[in-house]
Design a protein around this motif. Structure first.
Motif, mmCIF file in Angstrom:
data_model
loop_
_atom_site.group_PDB
_atom_site.id
_atom_site.type_symbol
_atom_site.label_atom_id
_atom_site.label_comp_id
_atom_site.label_asym_id
_atom_site.label_seq_id
_atom_site.Cartn_x
_atom_site.Cartn_y
_atom_site.Cartn_z
ATOM 1 N N SER A 100 -11.951 32.707 8.974
ATOM 2 C CA SER A 100 -12.863 31.679 9.470
ATOM 3 C C SER A 100 -12.119 30.696 10.266
ATOM 4 N N ASP A 101 -12.940 29.983 11.181
ATOM 5 C CA ASP A 101 -12.666 29.119 11.946
ATOM 6 C C ASP A 101 -12.088 27.966 11.139
ATOM 7 N N HIS A 102 -12.611 27.465 9.934
ATOM 8 C CA HIS A 102 -12.254 26.461 9.170
ATOM 9 C C HIS A 102 -11.419 26.880 8.206
ATOM 10 N N GLU A 103 -10.548 25.729 7.669
ATOM 11 C CA GLU A 103 -9.549 25.907 6.333
ATOM 12 C C GLU A 103 -10.342 26.416 5.073
ATOM 13 N N THR A 104 -9.688 26.984 4.484
ATOM 14 C CA THR A 104 -9.886 27.304 3.088
ATOM 15 C C THR A 104 -9.145 26.857 2.253
ATOM 16 N N VAL B 173 -6.887 28.893 0.860
ATOM 17 C CA VAL B 173 -5.728 29.404 0.954
ATOM 18 C C VAL B 173 -5.096 29.484 2.590
ATOM 19 N N PHE B 174 -5.924 29.432 3.485
ATOM 20 C CA PHE B 174 -5.741 29.496 4.865
ATOM 21 C C PHE B 174 -6.281 28.224 5.697
ATOM 22 N N LYS B 175 -5.371 28.118 6.849
ATOM 23 C CA LYS B 175 -5.859 26.870 7.439
ATOM 24 C C LYS B 175 -7.070 27.148 8.466
ATOM 25 N N GLY B 176 -7.193 28.444 8.712
ATOM 26 C CA GLY B 176 -8.246 28.685 9.591
ATOM 27 C C GLY B 176 -7.902 28.692 11.294
ATOM 28 N N VAL B 177 -8.643 29.537 12.041
ATOM 29 C CA VAL B 177 -8.310 29.730 13.313
ATOM 30 C C VAL B 177 -8.327 28.550 14.310
ATOM 31 N N SER B 178 -8.724 27.369 13.797
ATOM 32 C CA SER B 178 -8.845 26.049 14.614
ATOM 33 C C SER B 178 -7.536 25.519 14.421
ATOM 34 N N ARG B 179 -7.203 25.179 13.053
ATOM 35 C CA ARG B 179 -6.073 24.299 12.950
ATOM 36 C C ARG B 179 -4.661 25.170 13.180
ATOM 37 N N TRP B 180 -4.614 26.272 13.111
ATOM 38 C CA TRP B 180 -3.769 27.365 13.387
ATOM 39 C C TRP B 180 -3.586 27.263 14.776
ATOM 40 N N THR B 181 -4.611 27.205 15.706
ATOM 41 C CA THR B 181 -4.312 26.922 17.176
ATOM 42 C C THR B 181 -3.740 25.555 17.337
ATOM 43 N N LYS B 182 -4.166 24.815 16.789
ATOM 44 C CA LYS B 182 -4.022 23.262 17.387
ATOM 45 C C LYS B 182 -2.419 22.823 16.487
ATOM 46 N N GLU B 183 -2.481 23.135 15.584
ATOM 47 C CA GLU B 183 -1.149 22.672 14.697
ATOM 48 C C GLU B 183 -0.115 23.591 14.674
ATOM 49 N N VAL C 142 -12.108 35.516 20.213
ATOM 50 C CA VAL C 142 -13.823 35.135 20.278
ATOM 51 C C VAL C 142 -14.293 36.005 19.057
ATOM 52 N N ALA C 143 -13.791 36.975 19.092
ATOM 53 C CA ALA C 143 -14.601 38.221 18.041
ATOM 54 C C ALA C 143 -14.612 37.503 16.541
ATOM 55 N N ARG C 144 -15.699 38.033 15.794
ATOM 56 C CA ARG C 144 -15.801 37.595 14.401
ATOM 57 C C ARG C 144 -16.028 38.734 13.568
ATOM 58 N N SER C 145 -15.823 40.000 14.219
ATOM 59 C CA SER C 145 -16.006 41.325 13.340
ATOM 60 C C SER C 145 -15.301 42.251 14.078
ATOM 61 N N LEU C 146 -14.808 43.224 13.413
ATOM 62 C CA LEU C 146 -14.007 44.198 13.943
ATOM 63 C C LEU C 146 -14.659 45.037 15.037
ATOM 64 N N ALA C 147 -15.878 45.253 14.956
ATOM 65 C CA ALA C 147 -16.644 46.011 16.211
ATOM 66 C C ALA C 147 -16.582 45.169 17.181
#
Length: 428
Positions: free
Chosen positions: A128-132, A134-144, A166-171
């Motif tokens: 996810s873009d957002h933190e959960t 367990v994980f920071k998420g893509v947005s926080r990983w990128t900026k932090e 940019v993708a949100r699925s393996l396809a």
């Protein structure tokens, strides 16, 4: 002749950029210019991955990682990147797979996927873009985590390859992308971040990635939006360097110029050397080939046509339809062809180097055909047509260890196809 694959010396450390910090803003950039250090053609490659039993071909578009890695290879080595434009390869706009540069970019593309960091193309796609919990998420990983890595590398004077997600699925994982980041602008007061990048999809111009305060993703000045990015692992590779200094695309060609000519479709250089043809039916004159390396046997002087040297002389600006000779600098013989003698491998018309100290005959005259007409400029693609017989100077991926010294055959071709095009690689 020198080994064309002699390794390029390891680059000296680049000086760090001049600091431009204050209490609220930090901005630096490395001296990387997409119009100089990036490729002049777009990321329009198509790779065929597999053909299904029903005949359907599965393809992937683009070699962005290969172009990013290769551009960085050239930049860090201090060697000029080949500045071949999309016009040379019309209608496909990129070097064909027969060209050494296309192969190099393809190899670097594969190597970009074999790095440990490349797994993030998959894992970040699924996160996810957002933190959960367990994980920071893509947005926080990128900026932090990733933005500070970009800043540290640029501060040290070194651009970095970014993997964009940019993708949100393996396809859709093939929609992810790769670029080179070489500058940043961080507003500490507001949290706004901008990165300057070379994007292979936008040749010749700077692209800026921006994330405003409160914005989770990144906006690109070429119209795309990206969920986030990570710094890719990268190991420099010594690139092939066929020229000391690439000429300006608009440089006008004139008699008296000493040039290297590159075969557009394969990237080999027009070449001769002190070896005679020995194949059945040959004239026994000096070989002319297309060389997969670079040495002074690639140098040709553009001269006035046979019998007209005194009237034309040096400095005559060459245009579509002009007739000239090409004198091999190292041996003093002229590029030549003649009827009745087959080429060594395909039986087309033989092309040789003939004469002595520039003195030859009318079989040394070639007419310049500029694609689109007008003046012959260094960035043009041209066809050289033998005046006496009408054949085009031609090459293709055929070679023989004895009959062409292991180099690519050059012939006179009675038809016309894409293997007749040449362009200027270097002017001395």
């Amino acid at each position: 002749m020198p080994d064309p694959h002699t390794p390029v010396p390891s680059p000296s450390p680049l000086p760090p950029p001049v600091p431009t910090d204050d209490d609220t803003r930090a901005h630096r950039r490395v001296d990387f210019d997409p119009a100089v250090h990036g490729f002049a053609f777009p990321n329009a490659f198509v790779d065929e991955l597999i053909t299904l039993p029903n005949g359907t071909t599965i393809t992937t578009s683009g070699r962005c990682g290969g172009m990013a890695y290769a551009a960085l290879d050239y930049f860090l080595s201090g060697r000029p990147v080949p500045r071949w434009s999309a016009d040379l390869y019309a209608p496909d706009r990129v070097p064909p797979d027969e060209n050494w540069l296309a192969k190099y970019v393809h190899d670097r593309q594969l190597q970009s996927f074999l790095t440990g960091s490349a797994t993030k193309f998959v894992t970040w796609t699924l996160h996810s873009d957002h933190e959960t919990w367990v994980f920071k998420g893509v947005s926080r990983w990128t900026k932090e985590e990733e933005v500070p890595r970009v800043v540290a590398s640029v501060d040290a004077g070194r651009p970095v390859v970014l993997g964009l997600v940019v993708a949100r699925s393996l396809a859709k994982v093939g929609d992810n992308h790769q670029v080179v980041a070489y500058g940043y602008d961080v507003d500490r007061a507001t949290g706004r971040v901008a990165l300057q990048v070379y994007d292979p999809n936008s040749p010749g111009r700077e692209v800026v990635f921006t994330s405003e305060p409160g914005q989770k993703d990144w906006s690109a000045s070429n119209g795309r939006r990206w969920r986030g990015f990570f710094v890719q692992d990268y190991t420099p590779k010594p690139p092939r360097a066929l020229t000391r200094t690439a000429p300006s695309r608009d440089r006008q060609m004139s008699t008296g110029d000493v040039v290297k000519l590159s075969h557009v479709w394969t990237g080999r250089s027009l070449h001769s050397h002190g070896l005679a043809y020995t194949h059945p039916g040959t004239s026994g004159q000096q070989q002319v080939t297309a060389f997969d390396g670079s040495d002074d046997n690639d140098l040709w002087r553009l001269a006035a046509p046979h019998g007209n040297a005194a009237a034309v002389g040096d400095g005559h600006v060459l245009r579509h339809g002009d007739v000239l000779r090409l004198r091999h600098v190292e041996t003093g013989r002229n590029l030549h062809s003649h009827r009745g003698f087959p080429s060594p491998l395909t039986g087309q018309q033989e092309v040789t180097a003939f004469g002595r100290d520039g003195v030859g005959d009318a079989g040394d005259d070639w007419r310049v055909e500029v694609d689109g007409g007008g003046r012959w400029r260094a960035g043009s693609r041209v066809r050289l047509v033998h005046v006496a017989t009408g054949v085009a100077l031609h090459s293709h991926r055929r070679s023989d260890p004895q009959l062409t010294a292991g180099q690519q055959e050059v012939t006179g071709f009675t038809g016309r196809d894409g293997n007749d095009w040449w362009t200027v690689l270097e002017v001395r």
